[in-house]
Design a protein around this motif. Sequence first.
Motif, PDB file in Angstrom:
ATOM      1  N   GLN A  19      17.443 137.756 100.868  1.00 20.36           N
ATOM      2  CA  GLN A  19      16.279 138.403  99.832  1.00 20.36           C
ATOM      3  C   GLN A  19      15.204 138.301 100.744  1.00 20.36           C
ATOM      4  O   GLN A  19      14.261 139.261 100.103  1.00 20.36           O
ATOM      5  N   GLN A  20      14.806 137.667 101.589  1.00 19.69           N
ATOM      6  CA  GLN A  20      13.257 137.709 102.318  1.00 19.69           C
ATOM      7  C   GLN A  20      13.353 139.271 103.109  1.00 19.69           C
ATOM      8  O   GLN A  20      12.336 140.019 103.188  1.00 19.69           O
ATOM      9  N   LEU A  21      14.422 139.728 103.393  1.00 25.69           N
ATOM     10  CA  LEU A  21      14.636 141.053 104.108  1.00 25.69           C
ATOM     11  C   LEU A  21      14.829 142.227 102.929  1.00 25.69           C
ATOM     12  O   LEU A  21      14.805 143.377 103.450  1.00 25.69           O
ATOM     13  N   HIS A  22      14.859 141.739 101.969  1.00 25.72           N
ATOM     14  CA  HIS A  22      15.019 142.766 100.809  1.00 25.72           C
ATOM     15  C   HIS A  22      16.514 143.364 101.054  1.00 25.72           C
ATOM     16  O   HIS A  22      16.383 144.823 100.787  1.00 25.72           O
ATOM     17  N   LEU A  23      17.416 142.842 101.546  1.00 26.57           N
ATOM     18  CA  LEU A  23      18.799 143.479 101.705  1.00 26.57           C
ATOM     19  C   LEU A  23      19.610 142.866 100.719  1.00 26.57           C
ATOM     20  O   LEU A  23      19.334 142.077  99.895  1.00 26.57           O
ATOM     21  N   CYS A  88      21.209 153.358 110.312  1.00 24.80           N
ATOM     22  CA  CYS A  88      20.651 152.527 111.284  1.00 24.80           C
ATOM     23  C   CYS A  88      19.672 151.798 110.428  1.00 24.80           C
ATOM     24  O   CYS A  88      18.727 152.149 109.578  1.00 24.80           O
ATOM     25  N   MET A  89      19.689 150.456 110.806  1.00 26.07           N
ATOM     26  CA  MET A  89      18.434 149.400 110.311  1.00 26.07           C
ATOM     27  C   MET A  89      17.176 150.027 110.544  1.00 26.07           C
ATOM     28  O   MET A  89      16.127 149.795 109.799  1.00 26.07           O
ATOM     29  N   LYS A  90      16.956 150.658 111.778  1.00 22.97           N
ATOM     30  CA  LYS A  90      15.612 150.973 112.357  1.00 22.97           C
ATOM     31  C   LYS A  90      14.961 151.876 111.438  1.00 22.97           C
ATOM     32  O   LYS A  90      13.625 152.035 111.489  1.00 22.97           O
ATOM     33  N   GLU A  91      15.900 152.772 110.790  1.00 17.51           N
ATOM     34  CA  GLU A  91      15.265 153.759 109.616  1.00 17.51           C
ATOM     35  C   GLU A  91      14.770 152.968 108.504  1.00 17.51           C
ATOM     36  O   GLU A  91      13.851 153.699 107.791  1.00 17.51           O
ATOM     37  N   TYR A  92      14.803 151.598 108.248  1.00 15.94           N
ATOM     38  CA  TYR A  92      14.317 151.061 107.152  1.00 15.94           C
ATOM     39  C   TYR A  92      13.352 150.018 107.515  1.00 15.94           C
ATOM     40  O   TYR A  92      12.685 149.590 106.551  1.00 15.94           O
ATOM     41  N   MET A  93      13.182 149.408 108.827  1.00 11.74           N
ATOM     42  CA  MET A  93      12.086 148.475 108.863  1.00 11.74           C
ATOM     43  C   MET A  93      11.970 148.466 110.662  1.00 11.74           C
ATOM     44  O   MET A  93      12.948 148.738 111.407  1.00 11.74           O
ATOM     45  N   PRO A  94      10.863 148.010 110.862  1.00  7.83           N
ATOM     46  CA  PRO A  94      10.746 148.015 112.492  1.00  7.83           C
ATOM     47  C   PRO A  94      11.291 146.512 112.886  1.00  7.83           C
ATOM     48  O   PRO A  94      11.716 145.909 112.301  1.00  7.83           O
ATOM     49  N   ARG A  95      11.759 146.751 114.201  1.00  6.74           N
ATOM     50  CA  ARG A  95      12.601 145.648 114.943  1.00  6.74           C
ATOM     51  C   ARG A  95      11.824 144.344 114.670  1.00  6.74           C
ATOM     52  O   ARG A  95      12.323 143.236 114.396  1.00  6.74           O
ATOM     53  N   THR A  96      10.406 144.257 115.059  1.00  3.42           N
ATOM     54  CA  THR A  96       9.819 143.310 114.957  1.00  3.42           C
ATOM     55  C   THR A  96       9.598 142.486 113.671  1.00  3.42           C
ATOM     56  O   THR A  96       9.631 141.527 113.462  1.00  3.42           O
ATOM     57  N   ASN A  97       9.578 143.320 112.735  1.00  9.63           N
ATOM     58  CA  ASN A  97       9.645 142.916 111.324  1.00  9.63           C
ATOM     59  C   ASN A  97      10.939 142.230 111.198  1.00  9.63           C
ATOM     60  O   ASN A  97      11.016 141.113 110.313  1.00  9.63           O
TER      61      ASN A  97
END
Length: 146
Positions: A19-23, A88-97
């Motif tokens: 939920q925190q990652l909106h996944l 790819c996850m990187k398309e949806y959020m920065p790695r640090t996020n």
Amino acid sequence: MAALPLMKLIRLKGVLILQQLHLEERLLHYAFGNRKFGGNAQSITKNRWIHHTSFLWDYEINNMAYLKLPKRAPEYRLARNHLDFICCMKEYMPRTNFITRTVDALQGEFSVETTDLEAVESPPNTKFIHSSKILTERELEEAALG
């Protein structure tokens, strides 16, 4: 659908990472909308069990040609090929996020401590058994045709 109760069981005491990652969790897969970016696996024996999640941060598009369509697939896959089904996850959020939000969610339930990877030592006499091998060009071509 039998996997859903197990997923509820292993939600780490209600940690709201997803939920925190909106996944979105769809049985044993993680998806942004209808595009899969991760999956889980479990091994359950008499006295122990292990659960792990793999996230697909990035991939080489050309390597998707080597993957075969699975015999069993979730209904929401809609018989789509890999490139239309995964992302790819990187398309949806920065790695640090992703890292920050995951650590924040875990800290709500556990004591989390940062350490350098180099500081983690393997126990003496640890023998790593390789479970994969580098394929030859011929093996890759055969897999792509196959």
